[in-house]
Design a protein around this motif. Structure first.
Motif, PDB file in Angstrom:
ATOM      1  N   LYS A 100      46.195 -15.431  73.043  1.00 50.97           N
ATOM      2  CA  LYS A 100      47.577 -15.810  72.740  1.00 50.97           C
ATOM      3  C   LYS A 100      48.339 -16.307  73.957  1.00 50.97           C
ATOM      4  CE  LYS A 100      49.591 -11.247  73.283  1.00 50.97           C
ATOM      5  NZ  LYS A 100      50.417 -10.222  72.669  1.00 50.97           N
ATOM      6  N   ASN A 101      47.890 -15.979  75.158  1.00 53.46           N
ATOM      7  CA  ASN A 101      48.571 -16.395  76.378  1.00 53.46           C
ATOM      8  C   ASN A 101      48.041 -17.700  76.962  1.00 53.46           C
ATOM      9  OD1 ASN A 101      50.194 -14.008  76.388  1.00 53.46           O
ATOM     10  ND2 ASN A 101      48.401 -12.893  77.126  1.00 53.46           N
ATOM     11  N   SER A 102      47.091 -18.321  76.298  1.00 47.51           N
ATOM     12  CA  SER A 102      46.418 -19.510  76.841  1.00 47.51           C
ATOM     13  C   SER A 102      47.171 -20.812  76.572  1.00 47.51           C
ATOM     14  CB  SER A 102      45.020 -19.621  76.239  1.00 47.51           C
ATOM     15  OG  SER A 102      45.114 -19.860  74.846  1.00 47.51           O
ATOM     16  N   GLY A 103      48.136 -20.781  75.656  1.00 43.57           N
ATOM     17  CA  GLY A 103      48.823 -22.006  75.266  1.00 43.57           C
ATOM     18  C   GLY A 103      48.176 -22.673  74.065  1.00 43.57           C
ATOM     19  N   ILE A 104      47.153 -22.039  73.500  1.00 44.58           N
ATOM     20  CA  ILE A 104      46.422 -22.599  72.359  1.00 44.58           C
ATOM     21  C   ILE A 104      47.388 -22.974  71.234  1.00 44.58           C
ATOM     22  CG2 ILE A 104      45.959 -20.362  71.268  1.00 44.58           C
ATOM     23  CD1 ILE A 104      43.154 -21.473  70.577  1.00 44.58           C
ATOM     24  N   GLY A 105      47.066 -24.057  70.551  1.00 42.11           N
ATOM     25  CA  GLY A 105      47.893 -24.494  69.435  1.00 42.11           C
ATOM     26  C   GLY A 105      47.116 -25.431  68.534  1.00 42.11           C
TER      27      GLY A 105
END
Length: 173
Positions: A100-105
């Motif tokens: 969740k902290n990776s910037g994934i989208g």
């Protein structure tokens, strides 16, 4: 913590830990048989690590939207893997893990025609469903491919349904 005895009667400590879902996304190390560059390296693993390949494009947008939302909520992770040999006939090796902290989208992608000459993505922040035009040159570059390779890669895909752009960074279109 609970203690269990093994067959040799040595004590082991079992630490309870939460189980989190893992979604697997496999990237190609080599161009597929259907491509002019069949068998040549794609460089995708290194391109993801150096942030040259900022995303991947997949079919089944609703599935990827659901998965990415779970990751963004902290209920799952994405394991980016590659095949160690022949696809589907060899083991996979994990290259990266995104949380969740990776910037994934994810964004939905629409191609205007089967020639892959124009594409549109939905604007995540727009409440009225506005779509942004994205040049296929930029889309291809951020997917780690030249425009010619990009068009050839997707030439056989069913482009009537929205595709999913799975972003590896916080950048969006």
């Amino acid at each position: 913590m609970s203690k269990l005895k093994t067959e040799t009667q040595l004590p082991q400590t079992i630490v309870s830990k939460s189980v989190i879902k893992t979604y697997v996304l496999t990237v190609s190390e080599f161009f597929p048989k259907t491509h002019n560059k069949s068998g040549l390296p794609t460089g995708f693993i290194d391109k993801i690590g150096s942030k040259i390949k900022k995303h991947t494009i997949r079919g089944n947008y609703p599935l990827w939207k659901k998965r990415i939302e779970e990751i963004q909520k902290g209920n799952a992770i994405l394991s980016i893997r590659y095949w160690t040999g022949k696809p589907y006939k060899s083991k996979q090796k994990e290259a990266y893990v995104l949380d969740k902290n990776s910037g994934i989208g994810v964004q939905d992608l629409y191609f205007d025609d089967k020639r892959l000459s124009e594409s549109f993505v939905s604007n995540e922040t727009a409440v009225d469903g506005i779509q942004n035009y994205v040049s296929n040159e930029i889309l291809a570059e951020n997917d780690g491919l030249s425009l010619v390779d990009f068009q050839e890669w997707f030439k056989g895909y069913g482009l009537n349904e929205p595709m999913a752009i799975v972003h590896f960074t916080a950048e969006r279109y």
